[in-house]
Design an enzyme around this catalytic site. Structure first.
Site, PDB file in Angstrom:
ATOM      1  N   MET A 300      45.263 -11.954 -40.609  1.00  0.00           N
ATOM      2  CA  MET A 300      44.670 -11.498 -41.872  1.00  0.00           C
ATOM      3  C   MET A 300      43.285 -10.931 -41.613  1.00  0.00           C
ATOM      4  O   MET A 300      42.439 -11.568 -40.985  1.00  0.00           O
ATOM      5  CB  MET A 300      44.600 -12.661 -42.870  1.00  0.00           C
ATOM      6  CG  MET A 300      43.942 -12.291 -44.186  1.00  0.00           C
ATOM      7  SD  MET A 300      44.822 -10.932 -45.011  1.00  0.00           S
ATOM      8  CE  MET A 300      43.467 -10.166 -45.904  1.00  0.00           C
ATOM      9  N   GLU A 301      43.055  -9.735 -42.172  1.00  0.00           N
ATOM     10  CA  GLU A 301      41.883  -8.932 -41.841  1.00  0.00           C
ATOM     11  C   GLU A 301      40.652  -9.233 -42.678  1.00  0.00           C
ATOM     12  O   GLU A 301      39.885  -8.319 -43.013  1.00  0.00           O
ATOM     13  CB  GLU A 301      42.231  -7.449 -41.994  1.00  0.00           C
ATOM     14  CG  GLU A 301      42.535  -6.994 -43.432  1.00  0.00           C
ATOM     15  CD  GLU A 301      43.997  -7.077 -43.813  1.00  0.00           C
ATOM     16  OE1 GLU A 301      44.399  -6.432 -44.795  1.00  0.00           O
ATOM     17  OE2 GLU A 301      44.752  -7.803 -43.142  1.00  0.00           O
ATOM     18  N   ASN A 302      40.411 -10.490 -43.046  1.00  0.00           N
ATOM     19  CA  ASN A 302      39.207 -10.788 -43.822  1.00  0.00           C
ATOM     20  C   ASN A 302      38.001 -10.134 -43.140  1.00  0.00           C
ATOM     21  O   ASN A 302      37.803 -10.280 -41.940  1.00  0.00           O
ATOM     22  CB  ASN A 302      38.984 -12.296 -43.893  1.00  0.00           C
ATOM     23  CG  ASN A 302      40.232 -13.032 -44.309  1.00  0.00           C
ATOM     24  OD1 ASN A 302      40.786 -12.792 -45.367  1.00  0.00           O
ATOM     25  ND2 ASN A 302      40.685 -13.939 -43.457  1.00  0.00           N
ATOM     26  N   HIS A 334      45.368  -4.561 -34.426  1.00  0.00           N
ATOM     27  CA  HIS A 334      45.767  -4.287 -35.810  1.00  0.00           C
ATOM     28  C   HIS A 334      44.735  -4.827 -36.796  1.00  0.00           C
ATOM     29  O   HIS A 334      44.279  -4.109 -37.696  1.00  0.00           O
ATOM     30  CB  HIS A 334      47.134  -4.928 -36.073  1.00  0.00           C
ATOM     31  CG  HIS A 334      47.675  -4.689 -37.441  1.00  0.00           C
ATOM     32  ND1 HIS A 334      48.627  -3.738 -37.712  1.00  0.00           N
ATOM     33  CD2 HIS A 334      47.397  -5.284 -38.631  1.00  0.00           C
ATOM     34  CE1 HIS A 334      48.909  -3.745 -39.011  1.00  0.00           C
ATOM     35  NE2 HIS A 334      48.178  -4.690 -39.585  1.00  0.00           N
ATOM     36  N   GLU A 335      44.356  -6.092 -36.624  1.00  0.00           N
ATOM     37  CA  GLU A 335      43.437  -6.704 -37.591  1.00  0.00           C
ATOM     38  C   GLU A 335      42.044  -6.088 -37.504  1.00  0.00           C
ATOM     39  O   GLU A 335      41.375  -5.915 -38.525  1.00  0.00           O
ATOM     40  CB  GLU A 335      43.372  -8.216 -37.381  1.00  0.00           C
ATOM     41  CG  GLU A 335      44.710  -8.937 -37.527  1.00  0.00           C
ATOM     42  CD  GLU A 335      45.432  -8.640 -38.829  1.00  0.00           C
ATOM     43  OE1 GLU A 335      44.776  -8.327 -39.831  1.00  0.00           O
ATOM     44  OE2 GLU A 335      46.677  -8.704 -38.837  1.00  0.00           O
ATOM     45  N   HIS A 338      41.712  -2.915 -39.415  1.00  0.00           N
ATOM     46  CA  HIS A 338      41.535  -3.128 -40.853  1.00  0.00           C
ATOM     47  C   HIS A 338      40.061  -3.211 -41.257  1.00  0.00           C
ATOM     48  O   HIS A 338      39.749  -3.058 -42.444  1.00  0.00           O
ATOM     49  CB  HIS A 338      42.215  -4.425 -41.284  1.00  0.00           C
ATOM     50  CG  HIS A 338      43.674  -4.293 -41.585  1.00  0.00           C
ATOM     51  ND1 HIS A 338      44.172  -3.385 -42.488  1.00  0.00           N
ATOM     52  CD2 HIS A 338      44.754  -4.973 -41.120  1.00  0.00           C
ATOM     53  CE1 HIS A 338      45.484  -3.514 -42.569  1.00  0.00           C
ATOM     54  NE2 HIS A 338      45.871  -4.465 -41.739  1.00  0.00           N
ATOM     55  N   GLU A 357      47.870  -0.842 -44.242  1.00  0.00           N
ATOM     56  CA  GLU A 357      48.773  -1.336 -43.194  1.00  0.00           C
ATOM     57  C   GLU A 357      49.331  -0.228 -42.303  1.00  0.00           C
ATOM     58  O   GLU A 357      49.512  -0.434 -41.102  1.00  0.00           O
ATOM     59  CB  GLU A 357      49.914  -2.137 -43.824  1.00  0.00           C
ATOM     60  CG  GLU A 357      49.462  -3.357 -44.622  1.00  0.00           C
ATOM     61  CD  GLU A 357      48.687  -4.364 -43.782  1.00  0.00           C
ATOM     62  OE1 GLU A 357      48.658  -4.254 -42.542  1.00  0.00           O
ATOM     63  OE2 GLU A 357      48.094  -5.275 -44.393  1.00  0.00           O
TER      64      GLU A 357
END
Length: 886
Positions: A300-302, A334-335, A338, A357
């Site tokens: 998750m890209e917080n 990937h993250e 973001h 995404e």
């Protein structure tokens, strides 16, 4: 918000009053598993309002007050109403707030820290599995479970977070710590929530207050905080744009420290790559990773505090498992991508999820492992070939629908069509356009039109005309190639896994960049944009040619059987004009076409046979994946399986014999991966020599506890064969590894292997383990093992039906609920299975998973149709080949 935002629907919060800043204080009590807090939300009043509507779910709201005007007037609500369906709270006040004014809404709240993996929840880790910590997971709509808020992407605001916790714990947030220390009454407002909380304590000295710097404007789903006994490894990178040095850390529990360095090093490498790629500096003072033992997503890209599962972020430095290394690198890439796509610039609503995404999928593969972009292409195409597919841009009227679009279309199809566009306009101009898009919409929200404007500015091309149907329409085309005198005739139609589309389903005309590889001396491709139903292309067909050069396009190509055979020979010749990506694409297309009935199955199998001299892992992996799909479809047909296993053994056993079982320091990455693939395929096909070797290695481990004879890259297949061929003793040993593994990768291998048993009593024990002892995040890995095991596939479907009410209650509102449907039913293969599954769900409320259920039912029916259409041909081809080989 972008100026071109569509009219708001009733499922969106009203914009009469919107937030500009949150002052959030959260008190975490890990011993009693409770949290409480207070949030002061600073408001901008756009239109006179006596009602304030925001999101709140499963929170106990206590003191509520509204502060406005000068001198300040304080109101409490005359009524408080909850809407559990839309997950809202409505505060009504006697005195309306005037338009163009400001106000402050203060709300205190409390709730339990549960293990639900949504909102602010608990996780357990550590060497003993008993270390408790708390963390957040807010995407897509779970910030409202942690504090009352405007929980929509477009409602961006700044956040100042304060965390109160025990002194022996660490607090984390999106931003760096501003101040941290003991409670000092002098610095706290008299009568405030914080003063009253500390006044109620018997001993205030065991607590500390951590204040974090204020964030830039951001969406609630990207807010993150965590509290627990974390440790970290630290690194940094130097911005290539400004020269600033930024701190990077990876936080884990103490037992994970030895496996944390690889992800941190990957982050150090990709940060400067992305800054140069987008010509835009990362804006926050730091970036942290946090590995969680319980997590509903992969990562998750917080913003500033990326969270991911231990299995996807940790890598044993002593492991020879290159695929785990690639998996971690891809997850980090990937993250981190973001941080730009999603965090700096955020989609306006969830219907544009792909703007986050799809881009992260594309650029992470470009920065880590480029071949992954081709694999994404085909994972998306298998879903998009269904009538129950959905457009990349799809309406999302509620939380249930939002959860269901985190799928291969929002990620892999979006990434693939963006890669196709990049290839067509040129990567340099594409990235220039992306940079323009990001810079124009810093800290704002966007829709598709904004992206097209950026790329159009850079290229001068009509991007919406080319791309809108790829984004706004479901499905993708198949190009039929007919050779004629002086060239080729090409025609586009919608590709469906059920065969050629009916006219009503074949109305879309895509703008397709055909990119013809002609083997010309200058090495250049012939670029043709097919934006009509059919076209004639002048071409010398006596020379090698292939459409979709390097497999950059999101479409299938159907050649004549004779041309496909020629392509197979040309692709595998020593001086082939076609690339590795071309070879992968040829195999994928051949199998996709035959599965859907466009071409005979024999043509695809004949193509595979021509690749027997292939040396590249990725081609072998493509072959293996598609042959396994045939076996999985005909899993209830022993005669077919026997013949197919013989074919697979002919292909893969020689590779096993050539590469052996033991890794060598001189192995190339290709050899490492190919060895693993060949062993897995030979064992899966029932090769006695391979199975006996794996059994022997596990037996040594079982008797001595010495794992040295099980190289980490073949641990997964070794455990699987041990459970498949063994009994209760082997199953229990593998279960012990699943419960308390030495590394996350070992735990994953063990969980997948548990379902391989041929004993239905042990299959029931596996199901009971899922239902009780296993972590919620891990049950789907164990279920995958039962699903992939032909002996237990229907057992899993039956037990899921029997336990469905419990499963639905337990996983409601999580991504796992959707995945349960896929795991339990998607690989069934008969018309009877289809009818039984339809009947089971007929009278149920399927709103949480209706899209996934329709896709699953389509999958069952397509597999059943393939069996009916191709069984006789498949048997004839395999038997004829066996006679020739004999």
């Amino acid at each position: 918000m972008s100026e071109n935002t569509a009219p708001r629907q009733d499922y969106r919060l009203p914009t009469d009053v919107i937030p500009t800043h949150y002052d959030l204080k959260v008190w975490t009590d890990l011993e009693n598993l409770k949290f409480d807090g207070v949030v002061d939300i600073y408001l901008k009043v756009n239109k006179e309002a006596s009602k304030i509507v925001l999101n709140s779910l499963e929170l106990d709201l206590d003191e509520v007050s509204l502060h406005s005007g000068a001198p300040e007037a304080i109101q409490t609500p005359s009524s408080v109403d909850f809407d559990p369906v839309q997950q809202r709270v409505i505060f009504t006040f006697a005195n309306a707030l005037p338009a163009d004014s400001t106000a402050r809404l203060s709300i205190s709240f409390k709730a339990d820290i549960t293990g639900h993996m949504m909102g602010y929840y608990k996780s357990t880790g550590g060497a003993d599995g008993k270390t408790i910590y708390a963390l957040t997971q807010f995407q897509p709509t779970a910030a409202r479970r942690a504090f009352p808020c405007w929980d929509e992407p477009a409602a961006k605001a700044t956040f100042a977070v304060t965390m109160i916790s025990r002194k022996n714990t660490v607090n984390l947030n999106n931003m760096p710590v501003d101040t941290e220390g003991s409670y000092d009454p002098v610095t706290v407002e008299q009568g405030s929530w914080l003063e009253r909380k500390f006044a109620s304590l018997a001993d205030a000295s065991e607590w500390k207050i951590t204040r974090f710097l204020t964030t830039p404007p951001m969406s609630t789903y990207l807010i993150a905080y965590a509290n627990g006994p974390f440790e970290f490894v630290e690194g940094s990178y130097t911005s290539p744009l400004s020269g600033k040095v930024r701190r990077l850390r990876f936080y884990v529990t103490a037992d994970c420290i030895p496996h944390a360095q690889f992800a941190l090093t990957t982050m150090e490498k990709v940060m400067p790559v992305y800054e140069k790629m987008f010509d835009l500096e990362y804006p926050l003072p730091k970036l942290d990773l946090l590995a969680a033992s319980d997590f509903d997503l992969g990562g998750m890209e917080n913003w500033g505090l990326i969270v991911g599962r231990t299995q996807y972020l940790l890598h044993d430095p002593n492991s020879n498992d290159i695929q785990n290394e690639q998996s971690v690198a891809s997850m980090v890439g990937h993250e981190v991508a973001h941080m730009w796509f999603g965090d700096i610039t955020t989609m306006e609503w969830w219907d544009n999820l792909y703007l986050n995404e799809g881009f992260a999928t594309l650029v992470s593969s470009l920065s880590t492992y480029c071949i992954a972009t081709i694999q994404f292409n085909f994972s998306a195409r298998s879903l998009d070939a269904k009538l129950s597919s959905h457009p990349i841009e799809v309406e999302c009227p509620d939380a249930s629908k939002i959860l269901q679009i985190f799928d291969a279309l929002s990620y892999a199809k979006a990434g693939s069509v963006l890669r196709m566009l990049s290839s067509y306009v040129g990567e340099e101009l594409f990235l220039k356009g992306v940079s323009l898009y990001l810079k124009k919409h810093l800290y704002k929200n966007t829709v598709t039109k904004d992206l097209w404007e950026g790329i159009q500015s850079a290229t001068g091309l009509d991007i919406p005309k080319m791309m809108d149907n790829w984004i706004k329409q479901m499905g993708y085309p198949v190009i039929t190639v007919t050779e004629k005198e002086g060239g080729i005739h090409v025609r586009q139609d919608r590709f469906l896994e059920t065969g050629p589309a009916d006219p009503k389903d074949n109305e879309t005309i895509w703008a397709i960049p055909l990119s013809l590889s002609t083997g010309s001396e200058d090495g250049k491709n012939k670029d043709v944009l097919l934006d009509e139903r059919e076209k004639f292309i002048p071409l010398d067909t006596s020379k090698p040619f292939k459409l979709n050069s390097d497999t950059t396009g999101f479409y299938a190509v159907k050649y004549s059987a004779e041309r496909l055979a020629k392509l197979g020979k040309q692709a595998t010749s020593p001086n082939s004009p076609f690339s590795l990506s071309d070879r992968i694409g040829l195999v994928w297309d051949a199998f996709a076409l035959t599965k859907a009935g466009y071409t005979p199955l024999s043509s695809a199998l004949g193509l595979v046979d021509s690749f027997n001299g292939e040396t590249e892992y990725f081609v072998w992996n493509t072959i293996a994946t598609n042959l396994s799909a045939i076996a999985s479809t005909w899993y209830e047909h022993p005669r077919v399986l026997g013949l197919l296993n013989s074919f697979q053994k002919d292909l893969f056993v020689p590779v096993v014999k050539r590469l052996g079982f033991e890794p060598s320091p001189s192995d190339t990455p290709n050899e490492k991966q190919l060895r693993k693939e060949a062993i897995e395929q030979a064992a899966g096909a029932g090769d006695t020599g391979t199975i006996e070797e794996l059994k022997s290695r596990f037996a040594h481990f079982l008797e001595t506890g010495d794992e040295s004879k099980i190289p980490t890259d073949i641990a997964r297949v070794t455990y699987r064969i041990a459970v498949q061929e063994g009994g209760k003793r082997e199953w229990e040993r593998v279960k012990a590894l699943a419960v308390q593994p030495k590394t996350p990768a070992q735990g994953m291998a063990a969980m997948l292997a548990l379902g391989a048993t041929q004993d239905l009593t042990l299959a029931e024990a596996t199901f009971q383990f899922m239902a009780g002892e296993a972590r919620d995040q891990d049950v789907l890995f164990i279920a995958r093992g039962l699903q992939n095991n032909f002996k237990t596939r229907k057992f899993l479907a039956r037990r899921t039906k029997e336990e469905f009410d419990r499963l639905e209650k337990k996983y409601s509102g999580t991504f796992s609920m959707v995945r349960w449907i896929e795991r339990s039913f998607q690989l069934l293969s008969s018309e009877e299975d289809y009818q039984e599954t339809v009947a089971f769900f007929k009278d149920r409320d399927t709103s949480q998973y209706d899209m996934t259920l329709k896709q699953t039912l389509d999958n069952i029916r397509a597999r059943a149709a393939w069996i009916k259409r191709s069984t006789e041909e498949l048997v004839q081809w395999l038997e004829q080949r066996r006679r020739i080989q004999a």
